[in-house]
Design a protein around this motif. Structure first.
Motif, PDB file in Angstrom:
ATOM      1  N   LEU A   1       0.915  -1.252   0.083  1.00  0.00           N
ATOM      2  CA  LEU A   1      -0.017   0.050  -0.164  1.00  0.00           C
ATOM      3  C   LEU A   1       0.904   1.251  -0.086  1.00  0.00           C
ATOM      4  CD1 LEU A   1      -3.026  -0.846   2.471  1.00  0.00           C
ATOM      5  CD2 LEU A   1      -3.002  -0.522  -0.058  1.00  0.00           C
ATOM      6  N   THR A   2       0.666   2.099  -0.906  1.00  0.00           N
ATOM      7  CA  THR A   2       1.263   3.284  -1.153  1.00  0.00           C
ATOM      8  C   THR A   2       0.290   4.596  -1.456  1.00  0.00           C
ATOM      9  OG1 THR A   2       3.304   2.042  -2.036  1.00  0.00           O
ATOM     10  CG2 THR A   2       3.120   4.513  -2.535  1.00  0.00           C
ATOM     11  N   ARG A   3       0.572   5.684  -0.740  1.00  0.00           N
ATOM     12  CA  ARG A   3      -0.361   6.770  -1.028  1.00  0.00           C
ATOM     13  C   ARG A   3       0.395   7.524  -2.398  1.00  0.00           C
ATOM     14  NH1 ARG A   3      -4.323   8.204   2.624  1.00  0.00           N
ATOM     15  NH2 ARG A   3      -4.333   6.571   4.408  1.00  0.00           N
ATOM     16  N   GLN A   4      -0.123   7.611  -3.527  1.00  0.00           N
ATOM     17  CA  GLN A   4       0.306   8.086  -4.547  1.00  0.00           C
ATOM     18  C   GLN A   4      -0.020   9.556  -4.566  1.00  0.00           C
ATOM     19  OE1 GLN A   4       2.390   6.669  -6.069  1.00  0.00           O
ATOM     20  NE2 GLN A   4       1.954   4.236  -6.150  1.00  0.00           N
ATOM     21  N   PRO A   5       0.828  10.426  -5.314  1.00  0.00           N
ATOM     22  CA  PRO A   5       0.464  11.903  -5.260  1.00  0.00           C
ATOM     23  C   PRO A   5      -0.637  12.116  -6.329  1.00  0.00           C
ATOM     24  CG  PRO A   5       2.535  11.344  -6.607  1.00  0.00           C
ATOM     25  CD  PRO A   5       2.014   9.949  -5.864  1.00  0.00           C
TER      26      PRO A   5
ATOM     27  N   GLU B   1      -2.514   2.746  -3.530  1.00  0.00           N
ATOM     28  CA  GLU B   1      -2.395   1.681  -4.326  1.00  0.00           C
ATOM     29  C   GLU B   1      -1.315   0.503  -3.834  1.00  0.00           C
ATOM     30  OE1 GLU B   1      -2.659   4.326  -8.453  1.00  0.00           O
ATOM     31  OE2 GLU B   1      -0.739   3.271  -7.803  1.00  0.00           O
ATOM     32  N   MET B   2      -1.484  -0.603  -4.401  1.00  0.00           N
ATOM     33  CA  MET B   2      -0.630  -1.797  -4.277  1.00  0.00           C
ATOM     34  C   MET B   2      -0.577  -2.628  -5.702  1.00  0.00           C
ATOM     35  SD  MET B   2      -3.030  -4.268  -1.870  1.00  0.00           S
ATOM     36  CE  MET B   2      -4.556  -4.564  -2.241  1.00  0.00           C
ATOM     37  N   GLN B   3       0.444  -3.139  -6.116  1.00  0.00           N
ATOM     38  CA  GLN B   3       0.498  -3.998  -7.175  1.00  0.00           C
ATOM     39  C   GLN B   3       1.141  -5.406  -6.834  1.00  0.00           C
ATOM     40  OE1 GLN B   3       2.300  -1.875 -10.422  1.00  0.00           O
ATOM     41  NE2 GLN B   3       3.281  -3.642 -11.097  1.00  0.00           N
ATOM     42  N   VAL B   4       0.607  -6.468  -7.670  1.00  0.00           N
ATOM     43  CA  VAL B   4       1.034  -7.657  -7.591  1.00  0.00           C
ATOM     44  C   VAL B   4       1.301  -8.159  -9.074  1.00  0.00           C
ATOM     45  CG1 VAL B   4       0.164  -9.974  -7.278  1.00  0.00           C
ATOM     46  CG2 VAL B   4      -0.506  -8.472  -5.570  1.00  0.00           C
TER      47      VAL B   4
ATOM     48  N   ASN C   1       2.322  -9.871 -15.831  1.00  0.00           N
ATOM     49  CA  ASN C   1       1.363  -8.853 -15.701  1.00  0.00           C
ATOM     50  C   ASN C   1       1.167  -7.897 -14.588  1.00  0.00           C
ATOM     51  OD1 ASN C   1       0.160  -9.499 -18.550  1.00  0.00           O
ATOM     52  ND2 ASN C   1       0.054 -11.429 -17.466  1.00  0.00           N
ATOM     53  N   ALA C   2       1.263  -6.763 -14.504  1.00  0.00           N
ATOM     54  CA  ALA C   2       1.224  -6.095 -13.331  1.00  0.00           C
ATOM     55  C   ALA C   2      -0.260  -5.845 -13.218  1.00  0.00           C
ATOM     56  CB  ALA C   2       1.658  -4.699 -13.705  1.00  0.00           C
ATOM     57  N   ILE C   3      -0.751  -6.190 -11.769  1.00  0.00           N
ATOM     58  CA  ILE C   3      -2.228  -6.182 -11.567  1.00  0.00           C
ATOM     59  C   ILE C   3      -2.207  -5.165 -10.416  1.00  0.00           C
ATOM     60  CG2 ILE C   3      -4.281  -7.449 -10.561  1.00  0.00           C
ATOM     61  CD1 ILE C   3      -3.134  -8.473 -13.296  1.00  0.00           C
ATOM     62  N   ARG C   4      -2.640  -3.906 -10.633  1.00  0.00           N
ATOM     63  CA  ARG C   4      -2.780  -2.853  -9.611  1.00  0.00           C
ATOM     64  C   ARG C   4      -4.030  -2.654  -8.969  1.00  0.00           C
ATOM     65  NH1 ARG C   4       0.616   2.257 -11.630  1.00  0.00           N
ATOM     66  NH2 ARG C   4       2.216   0.599 -11.700  1.00  0.00           N
TER      67      ARG C   4
END
Length: 125
Positions: A97-101, A106-109, A115-118
């Motif tokens: 978990l990251t707070r994006q500007p 968000e988080m990504q696996v 394949n990036a699953i965000r």
């Protein structure tokens, strides 16, 4: 005449092994609805209203080649709860978990073929 109506967007991502992809989405991401069409090289996975389609690449290497440049974004409600669930399922996070500007939490696996699953939830003010 009324204008056309567009509905949801469904990504179509590469897979080097459709069963392995289905197993990953079940075991690591908690997806529960699967439709596998091996004779057509196609897999559909669903969880809630999220739906992703996969096409079978000619090889695992080809799937990884295309997968390294493929992604999808799934909007979520209660992302912290989903994060806890995915931690329990031992999902392979690229980042937690990251707070994006840009106003998203968000988080990504990455799936087995890159394949990036965000997953993202809009930050409340």
């Amino acid at each position: 005449m009324p204008p056309p109506i567009l509905h949801s967007v469904i990504p179509q991502l590469p897979s080097g092994d459709l069963q392995r992809t289905a197993d990953f989405f079940r075991d690591r991401l908690g997806f529960t609805d699967f439709k596998l069409f091996p004779e057509h090289g196609h897999l559909i996975v669903r969880r809630g209203s999220a739906e992703i389609h996969f096409w079978l690449a000619a090889s695992e290497d080809e799937a990884r080649h295309h997968g390294s440049a493929s992604s999808c974004y799934i909007r979520v409600q209660r992302i912290e709860q989903l994060h806890q669930e995915l931690v329990q399922l031992q999902a392979p996070f690229r980042y937690g978990l990251t707070r994006q500007p840009w106003g998203m939490h968000e988080m990504q696996v990455d799936d087995p073929f890159g394949n990036a699953i965000r997953f993202g939830e809009e930050l409340s003010d």
